[in-house]
Design a protein around this motif. Structure first.
Motif, PDB file in Angstrom:
ATOM      1  N   GLN A 156      30.577  51.826  35.838  1.00  0.00           N
ATOM      2  CA  GLN A 156      29.354  51.759  36.633  1.00  0.00           C
ATOM      3  C   GLN A 156      28.372  52.828  36.168  1.00  0.00           C
ATOM      4  O   GLN A 156      27.720  53.464  36.966  1.00  0.00           O
ATOM      5  N   GLU A 212      26.434  45.309  51.293  1.00  0.00           N
ATOM      6  CA  GLU A 212      27.692  45.964  51.632  1.00  0.00           C
ATOM      7  C   GLU A 212      28.075  45.535  53.045  1.00  0.00           C
ATOM      8  O   GLU A 212      27.202  45.218  53.862  1.00  0.00           O
ATOM      9  N   THR A 253      39.320  51.074  48.126  1.00  0.00           N
ATOM     10  CA  THR A 253      39.997  50.127  49.031  1.00  0.00           C
ATOM     11  C   THR A 253      41.430  49.938  48.576  1.00  0.00           C
ATOM     12  O   THR A 253      41.743  50.014  47.389  1.00  0.00           O
ATOM     13  N   ARG A 314      23.808  36.683  42.319  1.00  0.00           N
ATOM     14  CA  ARG A 314      24.700  35.579  41.916  1.00  0.00           C
ATOM     15  C   ARG A 314      24.862  34.581  43.054  1.00  0.00           C
ATOM     16  O   ARG A 314      25.022  33.375  42.820  1.00  0.00           O
TER      17      ARG A 314
HETATM   18  C1  FA5 Z   1      31.332  46.845  43.638  1.00  0.00           C
HETATM   19  O1  FA5 Z   1      30.165  47.201  43.337  1.00  0.00           O
HETATM   20  C2  FA5 Z   1      32.004  47.382  44.845  1.00  0.00           C
HETATM   21  N1  FA5 Z   1      31.226  48.442  45.422  1.00  0.00           N
HETATM   22  C3  FA5 Z   1      32.238  46.258  45.821  1.00  0.00           C
HETATM   23  C4  FA5 Z   1      33.126  46.613  46.961  1.00  0.00           C
HETATM   24  C5  FA5 Z   1      32.589  47.025  48.155  1.00  0.00           C
HETATM   25  C6  FA5 Z   1      34.525  46.527  46.838  1.00  0.00           C
HETATM   26  C7  FA5 Z   1      33.419  47.344  49.227  1.00  0.00           C
HETATM   27  C8  FA5 Z   1      35.354  46.836  47.876  1.00  0.00           C
HETATM   28  C9  FA5 Z   1      34.808  47.256  49.078  1.00  0.00           C
HETATM   29  P1  FA5 Z   1      31.563  45.118  41.680  1.00  0.00           P
HETATM   30  O2  FA5 Z   1      31.241  46.067  40.596  1.00  0.00           O
HETATM   31  O3  FA5 Z   1      32.588  44.096  41.396  1.00  0.00           O
HETATM   32  O4  FA5 Z   1      32.008  45.887  43.000  1.00  0.00           O
HETATM   33  O5  FA5 Z   1      30.201  44.395  42.124  1.00  0.00           O
HETATM   34  C10 FA5 Z   1      30.124  43.552  43.255  1.00  0.00           C
HETATM   35  C11 FA5 Z   1      29.356  42.285  42.927  1.00  0.00           C
HETATM   36  O6  FA5 Z   1      28.064  42.626  42.392  1.00  0.00           O
HETATM   37  C12 FA5 Z   1      30.002  41.417  41.874  1.00  0.00           C
HETATM   38  O7  FA5 Z   1      30.953  40.568  42.447  1.00  0.00           O
HETATM   39  C13 FA5 Z   1      28.817  40.645  41.330  1.00  0.00           C
HETATM   40  O8  FA5 Z   1      28.523  39.525  42.158  1.00  0.00           O
HETATM   41  C14 FA5 Z   1      27.692  41.621  41.462  1.00  0.00           C
HETATM   42  N2  FA5 Z   1      27.328  42.279  40.174  1.00  0.00           N
HETATM   43  C15 FA5 Z   1      27.994  43.258  39.512  1.00  0.00           C
HETATM   44  N3  FA5 Z   1      27.325  43.630  38.409  1.00  0.00           N
HETATM   45  C16 FA5 Z   1      26.220  42.868  38.356  1.00  0.00           C
HETATM   46  C17 FA5 Z   1      25.087  42.791  37.455  1.00  0.00           C
HETATM   47  N4  FA5 Z   1      24.951  43.581  36.407  1.00  0.00           N
HETATM   48  N5  FA5 Z   1      24.107  41.874  37.726  1.00  0.00           N
HETATM   49  C18 FA5 Z   1      24.204  41.092  38.808  1.00  0.00           C
HETATM   50  N6  FA5 Z   1      25.208  41.118  39.687  1.00  0.00           N
HETATM   51  C19 FA5 Z   1      26.209  41.999  39.472  1.00  0.00           C
END
Ligand code: FA5
Length: 339
Positions: A156, A212, A253, A314
């Protein structure tokens, strides 16, 4: 006296003749006929004349006044007419010009999906919170069990403003802010922009939107998480939607999961939007890690909770069958007019 009256009349006639506008005429009227006017003064001074002369002089003054007033009125009428015409010409409106077309604006697909999502969660008793896009590294990483040198900081990677301040990489720091500010029960969602150094492609943007979610209370289980998110997915994408939870890993989590929903564009058959898989991953979720609860002053022996973070962009793509995330940011009217 009579000579004086004649002289005054001549002088006034010349002044009226050379006046340029209604303002100048008004000044002349005041000068001769006003309370302190020259002719008014003359009438008043008649008392000093011998009695025999008074009627004659009085008549002369009256006749002179009448002539001058008539002259003034004529000139005034001419000026007023000209001034009115000039005003009309200046204020003219061309009523033959066709009316401008009124173009009605529309809400952006991201706004539409956000509003629907918000209403679904409000219906389940959630509150809406907000947090800053420029965030402390402590809230974005540290208090979410992501210490310095943890590999998931790389995944990230983001834009740092100082060593301690960055553009948030996810909306999860709002979990921390909420738990520090409020004791359970907590039921909140938080929408907002997030930033990552991701290569732009059809499903990735360096700036995107997340929502969130956080629930903390006594006796909250993974069953609550699955139930709430399944209800949400069916409400947003339609009752035929299927959800799938895959085991995953997030430092904050335990256990963690990714939630996929069956593709609403092809109904799960496989298409361009779901890249042929029939499912689209829309969020990460899990049970709030006990050390995160503890770090925020919430006793994990009493309380438990679940959290999720969904990618709004998405979700919008899937809801509207948009194959490329970039379309959401190009501001092409032909694209936006379809929603
Ligand atoms: C997270 O960002 C975690 N904070 C989510 C979370 C929250 C987990 C609370 C547990 C408890 P992740 O990196 O997978 O997770 O991103 C979450 C969602 O953001 C993904 O499923 C996707 O739909 C979206 N996403 C991630 N990166 C991108 C991107 N570059 N462009 C568009 N959508 C994105």
């Amino acid at each position: 006296m009579q000579e004086e009256i004649k002289r005054l009349e001549k002088e006034a006639q010349e002044a009226i003749g050379s006046a340029k506008d209604t303002g100048a005429l008004e000044a002349i009227r005041v000068k001769y006929f006003g309370k302190k006017g020259v002719l008014t003064a003359l009438l008043r001074s008649m008392g000093a004349l011998p009695t025999g002369e008074r009627p004659k002089v009085g008549q002369m003054v009256n006749e002179t006044s009448q002539r001058l007033e008539g002259l003034l009125e004529n000139r005034l009428a001419i000026f007023q007419k000209a001034e009115k015409q000039q005003r009309l010409a200046e204020e003219a409106i061309d009523i033959t010009i066709p009316a401008r077309e009124m173009r009605l604006g529309r809400l952006h697909p991201l706004t539409l999906v956000y509003q629907t999502t918000r209403d679904i969660f409000l219906g389940m008793g959630f509150e809406v919170r907000e947090g800053p896009e420029v965030e402390w590294e402590k809230y974005n990483f540290e208090m979410l069990n992501i210490p310095e040198n943890h590999p998931s900081r790389d995944m990230q990677d983001t834009f740092y403003i100082t060593d301690k301040i960055l553009l948030r990489t996810h909306t999860s720091p709002v979990q921390v802010r909420t738990m520090l500010a409020q004791k359970p029960p907590i039921r909140m969602i938080c929408p907002g922009r997030v930033y990552r150094v991701d290569e732009v492609d059809a499903t990735h943007s360096p700036m995107f939107h997340q929502i969130e979610g956080l629930v903390v209370d006594k006796g909250i289980t993974m069953g609550d998480l699955k139930g709430v998110l399944d209800v949400f997915a069916k409400a947003l994408f339609g009752p035929a939607t299927r959800t799938r939870f895959r085991a995953s890993y997030f430092p904050f989590t335990e256990p963690s999961a990714e939630m996929d929903v069956s593709c609403s564009v092809c109904g799960g058959e496989g298409c361009r939007v779901c890249k042929g898989t029939g499912f689209i991953e829309i969020m990460g979720a899990g049970m709030v890690h006990t050390s995160v609860l503890q770090g925020c002053g919430i006793d994990p022996r009493v309380y438990s909770g679940f959290a999720f973070g969904m990618g709004l962009d998405r979700m919008a793509n899937m809801k509207y069958g948009i194959a490329d995330i970039r379309l959401l940011y190009e501001n092409d009217i032909r694209f936006l007019e379809q929603f």
